[in-house]
Design an enzyme around this catalytic site. Structure first.
Site, short mmCIF file in Angstrom:
data_model
loop_
_atom_site.label_atom_id
_atom_site.label_comp_id
_atom_site.label_asym_id
_atom_site.label_seq_id
_atom_site.Cartn_x
_atom_site.Cartn_y
_atom_site.Cartn_z
CB ALA A 14 -0.94 -0.01 1.20
CG ASP A 18 9.37 -9.97 1.51
OD1 ASP A 18 8.31 -10.26 0.91
OD2 ASP A 18 10.50 -10.32 1.09
CB VAL A 19 3.43 -10.13 1.79
CG1 VAL A 19 2.86 -8.81 2.27
CG2 VAL A 19 3.71 -10.10 0.30
CE1 TYR A 36 1.11 -9.05 -11.84
CE2 TYR A 36 -0.06 -9.39 -13.91
CZ TYR A 36 0.06 -8.75 -12.71
OH TYR A 36 -0.86 -7.79 -12.36
CB SER A 39 -3.96 -9.01 -13.47
OG SER A 39 -3.75 -8.94 -14.85
N1 LIG Z 1 -0.90 -1.25 -12.54
C1 LIG Z 1 -1.64 -1.96 -13.35
O1 LIG Z 1 -1.89 -1.60 -14.52
C2 LIG Z 1 -2.26 -3.24 -12.86
C3 LIG Z 1 -3.06 -3.99 -13.73
C4 LIG Z 1 -3.65 -5.16 -13.28
C5 LIG Z 1 -3.44 -5.58 -11.97
N2 LIG Z 1 -2.62 -4.84 -11.15
C6 LIG Z 1 -2.40 -5.34 -9.79
O2 LIG Z 1 -2.65 -4.30 -8.86
C7 LIG Z 1 -1.79 -4.46 -7.72
C8 LIG Z 1 -1.03 -3.18 -7.47
O3 LIG Z 1 -0.25 -2.87 -8.61
P1 LIG Z 1 0.53 -1.49 -8.74
O4 LIG Z 1 0.69 -1.24 -10.19
O5 LIG Z 1 -0.10 -0.46 -7.88
O6 LIG Z 1 1.96 -1.90 -8.14
P2 LIG Z 1 3.20 -1.00 -7.72
O7 LIG Z 1 4.42 -1.76 -8.09
O8 LIG Z 1 3.05 0.41 -8.23
O9 LIG Z 1 3.07 -0.93 -6.13
C9 LIG Z 1 3.06 -2.10 -5.38
C10 LIG Z 1 3.73 -1.91 -4.03
O10 LIG Z 1 3.89 -3.25 -3.52
C11 LIG Z 1 5.10 -3.28 -2.80
N3 LIG Z 1 5.61 -4.64 -2.72
C12 LIG Z 1 6.24 -5.35 -3.69
N4 LIG Z 1 6.63 -6.54 -3.19
C13 LIG Z 1 6.23 -6.58 -1.90
C14 LIG Z 1 6.38 -7.54 -0.87
N5 LIG Z 1 7.03 -8.70 -1.09
N6 LIG Z 1 5.86 -7.26 0.34
C15 LIG Z 1 5.23 -6.08 0.58
N7 LIG Z 1 5.09 -5.13 -0.37
C16 LIG Z 1 5.58 -5.38 -1.59
C17 LIG Z 1 6.04 -2.39 -3.58
O11 LIG Z 1 7.11 -1.93 -2.76
C18 LIG Z 1 5.11 -1.27 -4.07
O12 LIG Z 1 5.16 -0.13 -3.23
C19 LIG Z 1 -0.91 -5.67 -8.03
O13 LIG Z 1 -1.44 -6.83 -7.44
C20 LIG Z 1 -0.96 -5.75 -9.53
O14 LIG Z 1 -0.69 -7.06 -9.97
C21 LIG Z 1 -2.04 -3.69 -11.56
#
Ligand SMILES: NC(=O)c1ccc[n+]([C@@H]2O[C@H](COP(=O)([O-])OP(=O)(O)OC[C@H]3O[C@@H](n4cnc5c(N)ncnc54)[C@H](O)[C@@H]3O)[C@@H](O)[C@H]2O)c1
Length: 252
Positions: free
Chosen positions: A14, A63-64, A160, A146
């Site tokens: 988040a 880290d999850v 992914y 997704s």
């Molecule tokens: N951005 C898109 O277009 C898109 C499209 C479809 C689905 N999604 C999904 O939406 C969700 C959010 O995507 P986003 O684009 O906002 O991602 P992002 O990469 O912008 O942000 C995700 C955050 O998760 C954190 N993170 C990564 N690994 C982690 C871990 N092991 N433990 C704790 N935190 C961790 C990161 O540090 C980052 O701040 C994801 O599940 C992604 O698959 C995104």
């Protein structure tokens, strides 16, 4: 309607983008939010923003994919907020170590990061909050996924998509096992989001928009509003569903 009434909500990943939007909207609806991120500075910034709006949040950097770290950080955050987690949004899903290439060009060691994060990371978070939900006979599990989980796409994202489709299967079983205890579990399958504008050239974005009927990319706070509905009392009749939130894209 859709009040979250001081319920504790854990939102993973988040610290920016989609997860940030979800955490902020849940807090505005009344939840006390555990703001998780791998990066402490990101989690702390979002938690501080939420508090500056007059709402409740604590930063929980961990880290999850590490079960012990997840368990101890969630217990510490819960004792700070004074209760057990009632709502979980598994949003972390973009692995930092991911390698984006066609499967033929990936080495076996490249397979793991997206699968670890999307499957085991999500399961770790659910595992540490599920007993509390069971005891309360109330819980909301929201899994961010997704469209790529249910379609084949030539976009170098096979690992992914493997992680996302694996966790989708798990969530349907979780929903079936736990509906009798007042716990729902649903999947929000997102389409392309605004933060892609920072990662892709404008011509590529324009091409992608041609396949999205609403003609724009998704916004973190509108995803947050949908999650607030799924987290609410009023959504207690919906479980085990995969809900496309993608601007009407037919390609998912
Ligand atoms: N951005 C898109 O277009 C898109 C499209 C479809 C689905 N999604 C999904 O939406 C969700 C959010 O995507 P986003 O684009 O906002 O991602 P992002 O990469 O912008 O942000 C995700 C955050 O998760 C954190 N993170 C990564 N690994 C982690 C871990 N092991 N433990 C704790 N935190 C961790 C990161 O540090 C980052 O701040 C994801 O599940 C992604 O698959 C995104």
């Amino acid at each position: 309607m859709f009040e979250l009434n001081d319920k504790i909500a854990l939102v993973s990943g988040a610290g920016q983008s989609v997860g940030e939007g979800i955490a902020k909207v849940l807090a505005r609806q009344g939840a006390a939010v555990i703001v998780n991120d791998l990066h402490a500075d990101r989690a702390e910034r979002v938690a501080a923003d939420i508090r500056a709006e007059g709402n409740r949040a604590v930063a929980a950097p961990f880290d999850v994919t590490d079960f012990d770290a997840t368990e101890s950080a969630v217990r510490a955050a819960e004792s700070e907020l004074g209760g057990r987690t009632a709502i979980i949004v598994n949003n972390a899903g973009v692995a930092e170590q991911r390698v984006t290439k066609p499967f033929r060009e990936l080495d076996p060691q490249d397979w793991r990061a997206p699968i670890d994060l999307n499957i085991f990371g999500a399961m770790n978070c659910i595992k540490v909050v599920l007993d509390g939900m069971y005891e309360a006979r109330w819980g909301r599990v929201i899994q961010i996924s997704s469209g790529s989980a249910r379609t084949g796409q030539n976009i170098n994202q096979s690992m992914y998509a493997t992680g996302k489709s694996g966790i989708e299967g798990f969530i349907r079983h979780l929903a079936a096992e736990n509906g009798q205890y007042g716990i729902t579990a649903n999947i929000v399958a997102l389409g392309l989001q605004k933060n892609l504008e920072e990662k892709m050239p404008p011509e590529m974005i324009s091409r992608l928009l041609e396949g999205i009927p609403i003609g724009r990319l998704g916004d973190p706070e509108e995803v947050g509003a949908f999650c607030a509905y799924l987290a609410s009392e009023e959504a207690g009749g919906m479980t085990g569903q995969t809900l496309d939130f993608n601007g009407g894209s037919q390609t998912r």
